[in-house]
Design an enzyme around this catalytic site. Structure first.
Site, mmCIF file in Angstrom:
data_model
loop_
_atom_site.group_PDB
_atom_site.id
_atom_site.type_symbol
_atom_site.label_atom_id
_atom_site.label_comp_id
_atom_site.label_asym_id
_atom_site.label_seq_id
_atom_site.Cartn_x
_atom_site.Cartn_y
_atom_site.Cartn_z
ATOM 1 N N GLU A 93 43.275 15.276 53.740
ATOM 2 C CA GLU A 93 42.053 16.042 53.994
ATOM 3 C C GLU A 93 40.901 15.142 54.426
ATOM 4 O O GLU A 93 40.053 15.536 55.234
ATOM 5 C CB GLU A 93 41.649 16.849 52.754
ATOM 6 N N ARG A 94 40.858 13.911 53.894
ATOM 7 C CA ARG A 94 39.795 12.984 54.271
ATOM 8 C C ARG A 94 39.852 12.679 55.768
ATOM 9 O O ARG A 94 38.827 12.651 56.457
ATOM 10 C CB ARG A 94 39.925 11.696 53.447
#
Length: 284
Positions: A93-94
């Site tokens: 997700e980062r």
């Protein structure tokens, strides 16, 4: 990070760095290749998993990653599962958020069905519990659960019946150079004796490995050898420093370049003038 998995298509190996999960040590790479597909997905087609506990992402770190992505692209694909018409993030997700900041239109992704993701996770866990798995294969299995399934060290430990510290220690073996990893696999070297090598330079590891293999060294023997050689290196360094001081002192006294090597002292004049002056000083 992962290495090329079979069946994932041309360019997979160059896209994904190989310093954590290498195919040759990944016991589930063949299964993975059958259920995974590397694709370039539109960011607008990707959604985050609202059930993921991590909600906060450091803004400065995200902006730094975004700048890197603008220059180099996304080097490590995210992992997603197909949910309806969208793709839900499992891991990465980062990278996804940073890609949004970088205003990228697409992102590389390893795509699996939810069923395939669950089956692959179960397969990795079952393999991680095998007694015949060597430490590097075990470390790779743990790293895969961490990198591609978003599991914490504690969660991995719970699934395989080990402590989180044990998981961390085993995964540290992946910091070893490939030479050491292959030696573990080929010569059945255990985790204990290999741990002390993790902080050494590749050159030092290259020197020690043959001795370890031939002598069947224990962890204690490896630690003793490293400590003894460190002491010798320190002693040599002190001697060199002492020589440097003496060379400078003699250089000032005689006005020429001075070199000390072993038990020999060499005084070198740059020209005839210096040489005649040196002879005069020595003759006094």
């Amino acid at each position: 990070m992962v290495a090329k998995a079979k069946g994932l298509g041309r360019g997979f190996e160059s896209l994904i760095p190989t310093d954590v999960i290498a195919e040759e040590f990944d016991v589930t790479s063949e299964v993975d290749g059958k259920v995974s597909e590397l694709r370039e997905l539109k960011l607008e087609d990707i959604v985050r998993d609202e059930g993921q506990p991590r909600k906060h992402f450091d803004k400065v770190a995200l902006e730094e990653l975004a700048a890197s992505i603008q220059e180099h692209g996304v080097l490590q694909p995210i992992v997603v599962v197909k949910v309806g018409k969208k793709y839900q993030i499992v891991a990465g997700e980062r990278r996804y958020r940073a890609s949004q900041i970088a205003e990228m239109e697409t992102i590389p992704a390893i795509v699996r069905t939810l069923d395939a993701q669950n089956k692959l996770e179960l397969s990795i866990i079952e393999n991680a519990q095998r007694e015949d798995l060597n430490p590097i294969e075990l470390a790779t299995a743990y790293a895969k659960l961490k990198e591609q399934f978003n599991l914490t060290d504690k969660q991995i430990g719970e699934r395989v019946g080990k402590s989180s510290s044990s998981i961390q220690n085993t995964m540290r073996l992946l910091k070893l150079p490939d030479e050491a990893k292959r030696a573990m696999q080929e010569h059945h070297l255990m985790e204990g004796p290999m741990r002390p090598l993790i902080t050494l330079d590749p050159e030092q590891i290259h020197e020690i490995l043959p001795k370890m293999i031939e002598g069947g060294w224990s962890a204690r023997k490896v630690e003793q050898y490293i400590a003894e050689n460190k002491k010798k290196s320190s002693t040599r360094a002190v001697k060199v420093n002492e020589f440097l001081k003496e060379e400078a002192k003699l250089g000032r006294k005689f006005g020429v370049e001075v070199r000390i090597r072993g038990r020999s002292v060499t005084l070198s004049a740059k020209n005839d003038g210096e040489f005649q002056k040196l002879l005069k000083v020595l003759g006094e």
